[in-house]
Write an enzyme that holds these catalytic residues in place. Structure first.
Site, PDB file in Angstrom:
ATOM      1  N   SER A   1       0.799  -1.234   0.000  1.00 29.33           N
ATOM      2  CA  SER A   1       0.000   0.000   0.000  1.00 29.33           C
ATOM      3  C   SER A   1       0.826   1.275   0.000  1.00 29.33           C
ATOM      4  O   SER A   1       0.259   2.368  -0.043  1.00 29.33           O
ATOM      5  CB  SER A   1      -0.941   0.007   1.212  1.00 29.33           C
TER       6      SER A   1
ATOM      7  N   LYS B   1       2.883   6.825   5.250  1.00 32.12           N
ATOM      8  CA  LYS B   1       2.042   5.732   4.765  1.00 32.12           C
ATOM      9  C   LYS B   1       2.598   4.381   5.167  1.00 32.12           C
ATOM     10  O   LYS B   1       3.808   4.158   5.130  1.00 32.12           O
ATOM     11  CB  LYS B   1       1.921   5.802   3.226  1.00 32.12           C
TER      12      LYS B   1
ATOM     13  N   SER C   1      -6.172   3.770   4.254  1.00 29.53           N
ATOM     14  CA  SER C   1      -5.552   2.912   3.240  1.00 29.53           C
ATOM     15  C   SER C   1      -6.600   2.165   2.429  1.00 29.53           C
ATOM     16  O   SER C   1      -6.447   0.976   2.112  1.00 29.53           O
ATOM     17  CB  SER C   1      -4.571   1.917   3.887  1.00 29.53           C
TER      18      SER C   1
ATOM     19  N   LYS D   1      -0.084   3.664  -2.647  1.00 25.79           N
ATOM     20  CA  LYS D   1      -1.111   4.705  -2.509  1.00 25.79           C
ATOM     21  C   LYS D   1      -0.507   6.086  -2.305  1.00 25.79           C
ATOM     22  O   LYS D   1      -1.218   7.094  -2.421  1.00 25.79           O
ATOM     23  CB  LYS D   1      -2.065   4.358  -1.368  1.00 25.79           C
TER      24      LYS D   1
END
Length: 382
Positions: A60, A222, A120, A63
């Protein structure tokens, strides 16, 4: 002028170090991660790194590029935070972490951006991809174009979520480059990355970045996890005016990625310093102009100059300016006419262009002829 520049630089860097011995720098800590780095966000200096140019599944962390693209399109005025995004069946059915948007409903883009960054949400990522580019595959093409522009040379995206896909990869270094761009290019949106919770559809979810609770200087960015990628985290923190970006990939658990990130950040903040030497548009020297309407041009930097070095070694820095011997009109503002070179113990730390800070047009024909003659005879003497 050059002597004044060097004297000022030496005095500036020596403050606080005159009575202190050179600090000892211990060896780097052992980091339990497949790949990692810590980088100064202002200078791009890699303070610690291991396998940072090797390609791994980013999970992720992908992202980050999805949110970067949303912020880029917002900045260009192509989309608005108030846009209502229609949720497709594909977005609704996307597996993994979710924001819990419903098929056929319309969701504000601002909420989707928070769902991507804080929760997320894979569903939110697909929804904005389709809103911006028409399809997730077309959005992935945009992601790769932006990656190339940013200098992420070892990255390729196949989707907006980071769900496992063949040929979907990045590196710790490339992800640090992306984090730097997020922080510096779109500061008005960066506050979202530090938010600890987001509630949508009456479902309150926490940010998975544990460092937001443990270290008040951490304000992003993140997390990521898949079986293939392991537990990953890109973090950023700012202390005493120095901002660092850390990346850990392939750790064994949520706790491990937080702890390993804390290790590299603590080491870098403790034993390194970033010295901001000069701001952009600052005049550093003047130089002779031949054949111009004026006889001198001011020279300086088009970007601020900072260096990241081990703590206690600032008084070992040395700066020199190399100015072109002959500068002829017309002079164009921003054109390079030399360089500023900063060294530490004889080794290059950074070299940046010395540029014209103003335009200088050509002088009258008689002046041009006279200066041409003078240059000719000077060349014979030299």
């Amino acid at each position: 002028m050059q002597t004044a520049f060097l004297t000022f630089l030496f005095l500036f860097l020596s403050v606080g170090h005159l009575q202190a011995a050179t600090a000892l720098i211990p060896s780097a800590p052992q980091i339990s991660a497949t790949s990692y780095l810590v980088m100064d966000a202002d200078t791009g200096k890699l303070i610690l790194s291991s396998r940072s140019d090797e390609r791994f599944a980013p999970a992720s962390l992908t992202k980050m590029m999805t949110s970067y693209l949303v912020e880029y399109e917002l900045d260009k005025g192509n989309i608005s935070k108030d846009d209502l995004v229609l949720v497709s069946e594909k977005a609704w059915r996307t597996p993994g972490s979710r924001m819990f948007i419903k098929e056929g409903t319309q969701v504000k883009l601002d909420d989707l951006l928070k769902g991507i960054i804080i929760q997320s949400g894979n569903d939110a990522s697909v929804a904005v991809a389709e809103h911006i580019a028409g399809s997730e595959s077309a959005f992935a093409d945009l992601m790769n174009q932006h990656a190339k522009l940013l200098g992420m040379n070892n990255t390729h995206f196949n989707n907006a979520t980071g769900l496992p896909a063949e040929g979907h990869f990045s590196t710790a270094k490339d992800l640090a480059i992306l984090a730097k761009a997020i922080i510096q290019q779109f500061p008005e949106h960066y506050g979202i990355y530090s938010e600890k919770y987001f509630t949508y559809n009456n479902i309150r979810q926490p940010n998975r970045n544990k460092l937001l609770w443990r270290d008040r200087t951490v304000d992003g960015i993140k997390t990521g996890h898949t079986d293939e990628a392991g537990y990953c985290l890109v973090a950023s923190a700012k202390r005493d005016g120095m901002r660092l970006i850390s990346v850990v990939m392939g750790t064994s658990s949520e706790e491990a990625r937080a702890q390993e990130s804390q290790k590299v950040l603590a080491y870098a903040f403790r034993y390194f310093r970033t010295h901001k030497l000069y701001g952009s548009d600052e005049i550093l020297n003047t130089a002779k102009v031949w054949g111009g309407i004026q006889d001198q041009v001011r020279l300086g930097l088009d970007e601020s100059l900072a260096v990241t070095i081990p703590r206690g070694q600032a008084d070992e820095l040395n700066a020199t300016m190399d100015v072109d011997k002959v500068i002829k009109a017309p002079v164009v503002k921003g054109q390079e006419y030399g360089a500023v070179r900063v060294t530490l113990n004889g080794e290059d730390v950074v070299r940046v262009p010395l540029v014209a800070m103003e335009n200088v047009e050509e002088g009258g024909i008689l002046k041009q002829i006279w200066h041409t003659i003078m240059l000719f005879f000077m060349s014979l003497i030299s």
